[in-house]
Enzyme design. Structure first.
Site, PDB file in Angstrom:
ATOM      1  CB  THR A  70      -3.370  -3.439  -0.007  1.00  7.85           C
ATOM      2  OG1 THR A  70      -4.514  -2.899  -0.631  1.00  7.85           O
ATOM      3  CG2 THR A  70      -2.534  -4.062  -1.021  1.00  7.85           C
TER       4      THR A  70
ATOM      5  NE  ARG B  98      29.760  26.716 -12.263  1.00 11.31           N
ATOM      6  CZ  ARG B  98      29.359  25.590 -12.564  1.00 11.31           C
ATOM      7  NH1 ARG B  98      28.887  25.322 -13.688  1.00 11.31           N
ATOM      8  NH2 ARG B  98      29.756  24.427 -11.932  1.00 11.31           N
TER       9      ARG B  98
ATOM     10  CE  LYS C 110      -4.640   0.983   0.418  1.00 13.18           C
ATOM     11  NZ  LYS C 110      -5.483   0.280  -0.391  1.00 13.18           N
TER      12      LYS C 110
ATOM     13  CG  HIS D 225      22.118  25.531 -16.104  1.00 13.76           C
ATOM     14  ND1 HIS D 225      23.306  25.100 -15.558  1.00 13.76           N
ATOM     15  CD2 HIS D 225      21.375  24.567 -16.665  1.00 13.76           C
ATOM     16  CE1 HIS D 225      23.679  23.945 -16.064  1.00 13.76           C
ATOM     17  NE2 HIS D 225      22.549  23.471 -16.691  1.00 13.76           N
TER      18      HIS D 225
ATOM     19  CD  GLN E 257      30.723  16.761 -12.662  1.00 10.11           C
ATOM     20  OE1 GLN E 257      30.705  17.664 -12.241  1.00 10.11           O
ATOM     21  NE2 GLN E 257      30.001  16.178 -13.599  1.00 10.11           N
TER      22      GLN E 257
END
Length: 314
Positions: free
Chosen positions: A60, A179, A13, A263, A235
Site C-alpha cells: 500500500t 415552510r 490505500k 428542519h 421526495q
C-alpha cells in the site's frame, strides 16, 4: 477457494492527500487542485492469506507513492475523473496479478479569489461542496465511472409545503403549505461508458459536465429567480431534479440523490402571564439538523428510452 472456504478480498490505500499546481506561463495564472485519493485493488494473492506468502502483494505504500508520481506526470490540467482513470489504468496494466482497480477521489474546492472584481493570479479561497469521482476498471477494459457532489447546502425560505401524509396516533405534525426547505445534497451519477475505449477523447470535459449537472440541480430545486417553484415534498423535488438531469445529459444513465430534510422549526414562546412573547408569523425559526428526515433515491433511465433518444439525435 481455500480449505473449503470462499475468500473475497481487496486491499488498498486511503486518504492519500495530494495537491497539484499547474502554472500557465501564457496567462500568468496558476491553478491548484487538492485531492484525497483512495486506491482499492482486487488481486490474485490467495497465498498471502492462506500461507503468509506476500509475493503477489502490491504494498500500500507503493500505491501511495504512485499517486504522487502520476500527479507529477500530469503536465497538463486533468479533471478528477481523468486522474482516477490514469491511476486505474496504471494498476491494472503494470501488475499481472491485479484483476481490477477502484479509484475514489474527493476534490477539496479551492476557488480562485476575486479582489476588486479582478481574478487573482495565484490566490484561492476554500469553497463548500466537493467534487467526487470513482472508477472501477477491470483488466479486460470493462469499467464503471461515477461523478458526484458532496455537501451542496441549499435553502429556500418559501415555496415549500408538506401535507396529506399518513396520520395515526403517533402523528402530531400539522399540514403546511408554507415552510423553509433546507437540505445538503449528496449525489452521484453514473456515466454510460462501459469500456475504457468508450471514454470520448478531448474536448469532452468532465469538469464542465460536473458544473452543468450542478447548475441543473440548482435550477430545478429553486425554480426561476423571481418566482421560484413550489415543492410539495422533498421526495418530489428530488425526483424532478434527477429527471431533468437524465433528460438533459444522455451520457448519464443513473443518478443517486440523498437529501436530508434539515428542519427550521417555528418558534412560539409563551407563558401563563404573557401568551405572546413570540407569536410565530413565518419569521422566527429554530434551525436544527438533529434529528432530521432522510430522503434518498436512485433514478435510472430505461435503456429503451436511451436508445430511442440516441436514434432521434442521430
Amino acid at each position: 477457494m481455500a480449505d473449503g472456504l470462499k475468500l473475497e478480498q481487496r486491499h488498498g490505500k486511503s486518504r492519500v492527500r495530494v495537491a497539484r499546481v499547474w502554472r500557465n506561463s501564457v496567462t500568468g495564472k496558476d491553478l491548484i487542485v487538492e485531492w484525497s485519493v483512495a486506491v482499492s485493488l482486487v488481486t490474485d494473492c490467495l497465498p498471502a492469506f492462506t500461507s503468509g506468502d506476500n509475493a503477489s502483494i502490491v504494498a500500500t505504500d507503493s500505491m501511495k507513492n504512485t499517486v504522487y508520481v502520476k500527479a507529477k506526470e500530469c503536465t497538463e490540467v486533468v479533471s478528477v475523473e481523468e486522474f482516477a482513470i490514469i491511476l486505474a489504468k496504471h494498476f491494472t496494466s503494470l501488475y499481472p496479478q491485479v484483476e481490477s482497480a477502484t479509484i475514489s477521489i474527493v476534490e477539496k474546492p479551492w476557488e480562485r479569489l476575486v479582489l476588486g472584481w479582478q481574478p487573482h493570479s495565484h490566490g484561492f479561497k476554500a469553497g463548500s461542496e466537493k467534487h467526487t469521482a470513482e472508477v472501477t476498471l477491470k483488466k479486460n477494459g470493462t469499467m464503471t465511472l461515477t461523478s458526484g457532489i458532496e455537501g451542496l447546502a441549499v435553502l429556500k425560505t418559501t415555496k415549500s409545503g408538506f401535507e396529506g401524509f399518513v396520520r395515526d396516533k403517533y402523528t402530531i405534525l400539522p399540514d403546511t403549505t408554507e415552510r423553509i426547505l433546507a437540505t445538503e445534497v449528496t449525489t452521484k451519477w453514473r456515466y454510460a461508458f462501459e469500456w475504457l475505449s468508450d471514454i470520448p477523447p478531448k474536448p469532452f470535459c468532465f469538469t464542465q459536465r460536473y458544473q452543468e449537472v450542478k447548475e441543473v440541480l440548482l435550477e430545478t430545486f429553486f425554480g426561476p429567480p423571481q418566482v421560484g417553484v413550489y415543492s410539495p415534498s422533498v421526495q418530489n423535488t428530488l425526483y424532478l431534479m434527477a429527471k431533468v438531469v437524465l433528460n438533459k445529459f444522455l451520457d448519464i444513465t443513473s443518478l443517486h440523490l440523498r437529501m436530508p430534510n434539515l428542519h427550521f422549526l417555528p418558534v412560539n414562546l409563551s407563558t401563563k402571564t404573557n401568551p405572546n412573547i413570540i407569536k410565530f408569523a413565518d419569521d422566527v425559526y429554530m434551525p436544527t439538523d438533529e434529528p432530521h428526515g432522510t430522503i434518498e433515491a436512485t433514478v435510472t433511465r430505461c435503456m429503451s428510452k436511451c436508445r430511442s433518444q440516441s436514434q432521434d439525435q442521430g
